[in-house]
Scaffold this motif. Sequence first.
Motif, PDB file in Angstrom:
ATOM      1  N   VAL A  64      11.686  -7.198 -17.897  1.00 28.34           N
ATOM      2  CA  VAL A  64      13.060  -6.764 -18.167  1.00 28.34           C
ATOM      3  C   VAL A  64      13.112  -5.244 -18.316  1.00 28.34           C
ATOM      4  CG1 VAL A  64      15.022  -6.943 -19.745  1.00 28.34           C
ATOM      5  CG2 VAL A  64      13.632  -8.969 -19.253  1.00 28.34           C
ATOM      6  N   VAL A  65      12.340  -4.715 -19.257  1.00 28.12           N
ATOM      7  CA  VAL A  65      12.177  -3.265 -19.395  1.00 28.12           C
ATOM      8  C   VAL A  65      10.762  -2.948 -18.930  1.00 28.12           C
ATOM      9  CG1 VAL A  65      12.213  -1.287 -20.951  1.00 28.12           C
ATOM     10  CG2 VAL A  65      13.747  -3.221 -21.368  1.00 28.12           C
ATOM     11  N   LEU A  97      10.263  -1.948 -30.093  1.00 33.16           N
ATOM     12  CA  LEU A  97       9.498  -2.915 -29.321  1.00 33.16           C
ATOM     13  C   LEU A  97      10.193  -3.135 -27.986  1.00 33.16           C
ATOM     14  CD1 LEU A  97       8.914  -5.648 -32.096  1.00 33.16           C
ATOM     15  CD2 LEU A  97       7.723  -3.457 -31.781  1.00 33.16           C
ATOM     16  N   SER A  98       9.457  -3.005 -26.905  1.00 36.58           N
ATOM     17  CA  SER A  98       9.963  -3.323 -25.556  1.00 36.58           C
ATOM     18  C   SER A  98      11.215  -2.531 -25.199  1.00 36.58           C
ATOM     19  CB  SER A  98      10.258  -4.831 -25.436  1.00 36.58           C
ATOM     20  OG  SER A  98       9.121  -5.590 -25.768  1.00 36.58           O
ATOM     21  N   GLY A  99      11.257  -1.265 -25.593  1.00 35.36           N
ATOM     22  CA  GLY A  99      12.445  -0.456 -25.330  1.00 35.36           C
ATOM     23  C   GLY A  99      12.134   0.799 -24.538  1.00 35.36           C
ATOM     24  N   TRP A 100      13.114   1.680 -24.479  1.00 34.43           N
ATOM     25  CA  TRP A 100      12.974   2.944 -23.763  1.00 34.43           C
ATOM     26  C   TRP A 100      13.910   3.964 -24.395  1.00 34.43           C
ATOM     27  CZ3 TRP A 100      16.471  -0.686 -22.655  1.00 34.43           C
ATOM     28  CH2 TRP A 100      17.737  -0.307 -22.225  1.00 34.43           C
ATOM     29  N   ASN A 136      -1.673  -6.341 -23.195  1.00 32.67           N
ATOM     30  CA  ASN A 136      -1.935  -7.063 -21.960  1.00 32.67           C
ATOM     31  C   ASN A 136      -1.342  -8.467 -22.032  1.00 32.67           C
ATOM     32  OD1 ASN A 136      -3.453  -4.940 -20.865  1.00 32.67           O
ATOM     33  ND2 ASN A 136      -5.331  -5.663 -21.847  1.00 32.67           N
ATOM     34  N   GLY A 137      -0.681  -8.866 -20.955  1.00 33.66           N
ATOM     35  CA  GLY A 137      -0.137 -10.220 -20.884  1.00 33.66           C
ATOM     36  C   GLY A 137       1.170 -10.433 -21.615  1.00 33.66           C
ATOM     37  N   LEU A 138       1.700  -9.404 -22.262  1.00 38.18           N
ATOM     38  CA  LEU A 138       2.948  -9.559 -23.022  1.00 38.18           C
ATOM     39  C   LEU A 138       4.148  -9.242 -22.149  1.00 38.18           C
ATOM     40  CD1 LEU A 138       4.450 -10.046 -25.699  1.00 38.18           C
ATOM     41  CD2 LEU A 138       4.112  -7.610 -26.225  1.00 38.18           C
ATOM     42  N   GLY A 139       5.132 -10.138 -22.161  1.00 34.28           N
ATOM     43  CA  GLY A 139       6.377  -9.920 -21.442  1.00 34.28           C
ATOM     44  C   GLY A 139       7.448  -9.355 -22.364  1.00 34.28           C
ATOM     45  N   HIS A 140       8.691  -9.745 -22.130  1.00 38.63           N
ATOM     46  CA  HIS A 140       9.811  -9.193 -22.895  1.00 38.63           C
ATOM     47  C   HIS A 140      10.084 -10.076 -24.114  1.00 38.63           C
ATOM     48  CE1 HIS A 140      12.954  -6.214 -23.186  1.00 38.63           C
ATOM     49  NE2 HIS A 140      13.863  -7.153 -23.389  1.00 38.63           N
TER      50      HIS A 140
END
Length: 253
Positions: A202-203, A163-166, A229-233
Amino acid sequence: MSYNSSNRVSGSRNVRMNSLEFGRTFVVMPKGTHTTTIVWLHGIGEKGSSWTQILESLPLPNIKWICPSAPTRHVTQLGGYPCTAWFNMASMSEDDSENLEGLDASATHVANLLSNEPDDVKLGVAGFSMGASVALYSATCRALGQYGNGNRYPINLSAAFGLSGWLPCSRFLRNRIGASQEATRRAASLPVLLCHGRVDDVVEYKLGEKSAQTMYSVGFQNLTFRAYNGLGHYTILEELNDVCSWLIACLGA
């Protein structure tokens, strides 16, 4: 590629690698029949207990969650500020090969935590933000059959998600996986899920999306990328529900 129990502290000793000591490991035990064990890796500055309440609340009664704590280290991108981090990074980039030593140490720690699980239990690795990066890196180690340093990767992963990574060091990994038919075959058989918010400050969303495209292009054909949509970190219920549905579909969890 598509777009669209109680907590306890593990009694295992801390593992020292590269002169850094991993912190406490927390465990969320399954409430039902233990069929799957997943190592969950927190984000930078967090600790193993940071996500245990969320994991315990998921409707996945047959999963055991192992939640280790990263070492405290000086992070170059943060001006040398010391905080819990799975690896040092000079920049948040796909191509920063200086991360390899720390990535190998953390991926080895994850594999060690999974190595004592019963033979009939499926194994997975997952995480948030920097933890997601180690999870994706572990997936590439599984495909290659070895870590970046050439040592054998000993775990038969059944799933990886982030989730929310790279994916760090992707140029280095792209060349290695693409050169091996066996690595490509293993990559194709491993289910991978990446989730990312479109307004992550953030990412960046573009970095997460590009990492998904890179992994798919080198052979991770059982890969799902989901954008919000609309989701941050951070995470939201919709994202967690998607994770649960995906785990049930690919692992029967």
